[in-house]
Design a protein around this motif. Structure first.
Motif, PDB file in Angstrom:
ATOM      1  N   THR A 252       4.642   7.562 -55.913  1.00  0.00           N
ATOM      2  CA  THR A 252       5.240   7.125 -57.171  1.00  0.00           C
ATOM      3  C   THR A 252       4.743   7.992 -58.332  1.00  0.00           C
TER       4      THR A 252
ATOM      5  N   THR B 125       9.027  -0.005 -48.615  1.00  0.00           N
ATOM      6  CA  THR B 125       7.788  -0.349 -49.303  1.00  0.00           C
ATOM      7  C   THR B 125       8.084  -1.417 -50.351  1.00  0.00           C
TER       8      THR B 125
ATOM      9  N   VAL C 111       6.380  11.471 -58.012  1.00  0.00           N
ATOM     10  CA  VAL C 111       7.795  11.442 -58.385  1.00  0.00           C
ATOM     11  C   VAL C 111       7.930  11.317 -59.899  1.00  0.00           C
ATOM     12  N   THR C 112       7.169  10.425 -60.500  1.00  0.00           N
ATOM     13  CA  THR C 112       7.227  10.217 -61.958  1.00  0.00           C
ATOM     14  C   THR C 112       6.857  11.502 -62.699  1.00  0.00           C
TER      15      THR C 112
ATOM     16  N   ASP D  84      12.094   9.014 -50.727  1.00  0.00           N
ATOM     17  CA  ASP D  84      13.072   8.536 -51.703  1.00  0.00           C
ATOM     18  C   ASP D  84      14.048   9.682 -51.927  1.00  0.00           C
TER      19      ASP D  84
ATOM     20  N   TYR E 291      10.954   2.170 -51.481  1.00  0.00           N
ATOM     21  CA  TYR E 291      11.013   3.453 -50.791  1.00  0.00           C
ATOM     22  C   TYR E 291      11.108   3.221 -49.288  1.00  0.00           C
TER      23      TYR E 291
ATOM     24  N   GLU F  11       2.040   5.057 -51.163  1.00  0.00           N
ATOM     25  CA  GLU F  11       3.163   4.717 -52.037  1.00  0.00           C
ATOM     26  C   GLU F  11       2.783   4.952 -53.500  1.00  0.00           C
ATOM     27  N   THR F  12       1.580   4.577 -53.886  1.00  0.00           N
ATOM     28  CA  THR F  12       1.102   4.785 -55.256  1.00  0.00           C
ATOM     29  C   THR F  12       1.033   6.277 -55.577  1.00  0.00           C
TER      30      THR F  12
ATOM     31  N   LYS G 259       8.104  -1.055 -53.425  1.00  0.00           N
ATOM     32  CA  LYS G 259       8.906  -0.462 -54.504  1.00  0.00           C
ATOM     33  C   LYS G 259      10.269   0.012 -54.020  1.00  0.00           C
TER      34      LYS G 259
END
Length: 74
Positions: free
Chosen positions: A64, A12, A67-68, A34, A16, A60-61, A14
């Motif tokens: 992310t 991706t 994960v964050t 990831d 991933y 993906e957003t 980012k």
């Protein structure tokens, strides 16, 4: 016996890893990963490659953000 018509592994924006597995003309399984973390979505009724790219970006957003959030809790 291979159940999938097509398989694509890429990165991706980012960085991933993502995998697309197509099992029917308009049925695609998308996994973004990831390390040991992953998110999955089944995509159907895609209208174009742009639609596919938008769905990858949206997932993906979401990934992310997940994960964050989970790294902050750990």
């Amino acid at each position: 016996m291979n159940l999938y018509r097509n398989r694509k592994v890429e990165k991706t924006s980012k960085g991933y890893r993502y995998v697309l597995l197509q099992d029917a003309p308009n049925s695609i399984h998308l996994t973004i990963q990831d390390g040991d973390k992953a998110i999955y979505d089944h995509l159907a009724n895609l209208q174009s490659e742009e639609d596919l790219n938008n769905r990858i970006s949206t997932l993906e957003t979401e990934f992310t953000a997940w994960v964050t959030k989970n790294e902050a809790i750990s």
